[in-house]
Motif scaffolding. Structure first.
Motif, PDB file in Angstrom:
ATOM      1  N   ARG A 142     -23.786  27.173 -16.003  1.00 56.39           N
ATOM      2  CA  ARG A 142     -22.750  26.361 -15.113  1.00 56.39           C
ATOM      3  C   ARG A 142     -21.811  27.180 -14.561  1.00 56.39           C
ATOM      4  O   ARG A 142     -20.559  27.346 -15.395  1.00 56.39           O
ATOM      5  CB  ARG A 142     -22.332  25.117 -15.863  1.00 56.39           C
ATOM      6  N   ALA A 175     -21.680  20.686 -20.954  1.00 54.56           N
ATOM      7  CA  ALA A 175     -22.344  21.520 -19.979  1.00 54.56           C
ATOM      8  C   ALA A 175     -23.649  21.035 -19.254  1.00 54.56           C
ATOM      9  O   ALA A 175     -23.980  21.205 -18.298  1.00 54.56           O
ATOM     10  CB  ALA A 175     -22.331  22.780 -20.492  1.00 54.56           C
ATOM     11  N   PRO A 178     -22.553  18.382 -15.928  1.00 55.83           N
ATOM     12  CA  PRO A 178     -21.214  18.469 -15.334  1.00 55.83           C
ATOM     13  C   PRO A 178     -20.739  17.235 -14.605  1.00 55.83           C
ATOM     14  O   PRO A 178     -21.563  16.700 -13.912  1.00 55.83           O
ATOM     15  CB  PRO A 178     -21.535  19.881 -14.372  1.00 55.83           C
ATOM     16  N   ASP A 236     -17.899  22.402 -13.466  1.00 55.67           N
ATOM     17  CA  ASP A 236     -18.307  23.749 -13.040  1.00 55.67           C
ATOM     18  C   ASP A 236     -17.854  24.222 -11.644  1.00 55.67           C
ATOM     19  O   ASP A 236     -18.511  25.135 -10.891  1.00 55.67           O
ATOM     20  CB  ASP A 236     -19.610  23.905 -13.352  1.00 55.67           C
TER      21      ASP A 236
END
Length: 237
Positions: A142, A175, A178, A236
């Motif tokens: 990411r 993560a 995102p 990200d």
């Protein structure tokens, strides 16, 4: 395949002896320490696969040992606390412990918790070699973040970031999607067993520790966003 090594730190030699014998009977390699100072040096110089720390010890107690250990190592830690002592539990988890067990405890429960954490860190667990290996987990990329669950490895713009098992699971949950807000309850569900109860402040403390570790390699790190009243999300951009 190397057998998992477990470090036991407790000033009660009866507990050290009985737990060590039980773990060895399950196929683990054990190392025992009754002094916090000696244990700290050994855990840093020659890290085990997991450490079990007692909170109530003279001279250097388990919380101080954990605090100083976390400055240098992300070795998984289970700590032993007095029954119904919620302050010890909250402090230990906030300081980076991966699990806790209240005394008096059953050795069967402790061994189950040890096995669960070692499975998450991909360490060889005695007695489970015949089980089918889980499918490899893909690396999560990411932006500047890369997470390799199989190796428990995290990098930011190519620089290594050392996280505890709990910190890794929290960051991984953020993560994976995102921009999507994760509530504190969702992060707790991802990071802790069903029978471990922590409050919002513990998740907040973990997030602060993760941010601090990333800012050690990138002072401008701001990928984990706080949405007050809602939770956290990973950006990200």
């Amino acid at each position: 395949m190397t057998t998992a090594s477990i470090a036991l730190v407790d000033d009660d030699r009866n507990i050290l002896t009985s737990v060590s014998i039980a773990l060895q009977a399950e196929g683990f390699v054990t190392r025992v320490y009754s002094d916090g100072e000696a244990a700290l040096k050994a855990l840093v110089d020659n890290p085990p696969d997991l450490a079990v720390l007692d909170i109530k010890m003279p001279q250097m107690d388990g919380l101080e040992l954990l605090r100083r250990l976390r400055e240098k190592s992300a070795v998984p830690v289970i700590f032993l606390t007095s029954k119904d002592d919620e302050l010890d539990e909250a402090l230990g988890l906030a300081m980076g412990a991966d699990d806790y067990i209240a005394k008096p405890f059953s050795q069967r429960l402790l061994i189950a918790r040890i096995r669960a954490i070692l499975r998450r860190t991909e360490v060889a667990v005695p007695g489970e070699h015949g089980e089918a290996a889980p499918p490899p987990q893909p690396v999560i990329e990411r932006g500047r973040l890369a997470m390799d669950p199989a190796r428990h490895r995290v990098t930011w713009a190519g620089a290594n970031v050392t996280l505890t098992v709990t910190e890794f699971l929290i960051l991984e949950t953020l993560a994976q999607r995102p921009g999507i807000v994760k509530t504190r309850n969702q992060l707790m569900d991802a990071a802790y067993h069903d029978d471990i109860y922590v409050d919002d402040r513990t998740i907040d403390s973990h997030i602060k520790r993760v941010r601090r570790k990333f800012r050690q390699v990138d002072p401008e790190f701001d990928a984990i966003e706080t949405l007050y009243g809602a939770g956290y999300r990973f950006s990200d951009d």
